[in-house]
Scaffold this active site. Sequence first.
Site, mmCIF file in Angstrom:
data_model
loop_
_atom_site.group_PDB
_atom_site.id
_atom_site.type_symbol
_atom_site.label_atom_id
_atom_site.label_comp_id
_atom_site.label_asym_id
_atom_site.label_seq_id
_atom_site.Cartn_x
_atom_site.Cartn_y
_atom_site.Cartn_z
ATOM 1 N N THR A 1 0.744 -1.207 0.134
ATOM 2 C CA THR A 1 0.115 0.026 -0.113
ATOM 3 C C THR A 1 1.118 1.317 0.003
ATOM 4 O O THR A 1 2.031 1.154 0.370
ATOM 5 C CB THR A 1 -1.024 0.033 1.125
ATOM 6 O OG1 THR A 1 -0.393 0.260 2.283
ATOM 7 C CG2 THR A 1 -1.782 -1.095 1.349
ATOM 8 N N SER B 1 -7.103 -3.722 5.385
ATOM 9 C CA SER B 1 -6.875 -2.999 6.576
ATOM 10 C C SER B 1 -6.536 -1.576 6.437
ATOM 11 O O SER B 1 -6.217 -0.795 7.421
ATOM 12 C CB SER B 1 -5.298 -3.659 7.292
ATOM 13 O OG SER B 1 -5.476 -4.923 7.598
#
Length: 617
Positions: free
Chosen positions: A428, A501
């Site tokens: 990410t 997440s």
Amino acid sequence: MTRSRPMGTSAATPFRRRLLFRLAISLLVGLPFTVLGETEFEYQRPEVAPETSSGSEEKPGWATRKFAVAAANPLAADAGYQILEAGGSAIDAAIAVQMVLTLVEPQSSGIGGGAFLMYHDGEEVMAYDGRESAPAAVDETLFLDGEGEPLAFAEAVASGRSVGVPGTLRMLEMAHKAHGKLPWAELFEPAITLADEGFVVSPRLHQSIADTDALRDDDRAAEFYYTAEGEPLPPGHRLKNPALAVTLDKIAAEKSTALHTGRVAEDIVARVQHHPDIPGTLSLEDLATYSALEREPMCTDWRDYRICGFPPPSSGHLTMMQVLGIMEQLPALEVDLNDGLPGVEWLHRFLEASRLAFADRGRYIADPDFVEAPGQDWSLMLVPDYLEERAELIEAGQSMGSGGASPGNPGSLATAWAVQPTQPEHGTSHISIIDAHGNALAMTGSIEQAFGARILSDGGTGMPGGFLLNNQLTDFSFAPTDEEGTPIANRVEPGKRPRSSMSPTLVFDRESGELVASLGSSGGAAIIHHTARSLVAMLEWGLNAQQALDLPHAITLGGPVYLEAGRFPAAIQQALRERGHEIQERELTSGLQAIQRTEEGWFGGADPRREGVVMGD
């Protein structure tokens, strides 16, 4: 990094040169040629790409007055800065930033992946979902071998099966339609120029290539990211990406349709379905029918603030606010930071609250279009009475230990879900932006593992380079049920979005409603810990954004405690062991970005573990 002009700029890229480039590529590869008209925005390419080490580097923090953009790479932040300086909105800047990140930070995010975006237009908070989805032809056995056992994680990652339908472009297009100020096509100028003319490979990108052996197994990636001698491209190498330049130019003209249909889509599907080892089922129809979604944001009161984050399929906000909410139910604790460390008792509470929150996460949270919330309301997981009940399980002097935390029952369930086994989560890149119009953005995007599925698509151009495809389907539970046959909420299903997440977060003052901060991080499941701890440091301990991001990391996913290597003295480690924590040291390379309000304007911080910066005026 406050500045009125990008550092060391060459002459502006003229419209005529871009026009000739578009004409040349259209003739070369048969793409449609469209004259978009001369634009007011003219991107000025930084003469020398700023470099940082691949390890930790001290960051000063950056004060600005009118606007600020924080991103994980200086070239990406610079692109956003120039868009904001030209009068663009936070959405406009985010698009430019993400396109440059696709080029210069291909290991982390890009147009082949997905993203969550939180946006505040000065009055309302909105949540845009560009999370990848599972192809229509998959079933819950996607990651099981011939004997019905889960595949090895690394084997599943580097395969066609792991590739979900990308959603970043569709989501950005949706947000731009609602909140953009500059024309869509202008926002691609920085990335196209850098891809066409080349950028300098940073030490971090070099190290990521060197650390990802499976990237060599993809023929296109092996040719593009390694020298003729098979060595990773060295730092300082000027890397051009003609295939990505062509693809982005097509997207600039045709928007997300250019990726989800036609030549680009055909190449993505061919790469997935003809994977040499483990092919996948991603189809042209999957790409063509993907839709970004606008979801109801989750806003939770905590102390004097209102914390707004993303709802499921993200587990970020729910789990983060469970951690903070459980800790708030414990007796008051005076925290005296010592060399950036909050003390053993605070660490113990944080880790134990994390165990409890992750136990709930593992049972309940999944795509809400497939899984019903406990009691039909996700917010029941954050009700004070329930958090108090969970907090009573924390003992001051003794840890629950690895696997010692069990899920609670925040509401009556129509279906009892099994607990998902812990699986690796990675990758990410986070972007935080405040524009001069009073709009704020927090966006986290990902292709999951470093270089995703290790599949490089050239968009059907036949040229060197391209963009990486995600491996986000490995965020699903490999096992569809537990040993008793009880289904796992986050199992694979057609069209489902895997649990994430990612935790893009906007913070507001509860009394005035004024925006206080935008922040988020990279780091897989540890994103939750990194963002939660940064919130505490900024809002409770009074640290500025940079000081908060500099603090050492301590996390647990329910098993061992991982302490950031070299950052915790032996005395603290021993004190945690005496409380029953199993301690391991490891590198915890987060990618935090944060911008907070000050009396003079804004102050931004960038993670010292990554090469990001903050820019603004």
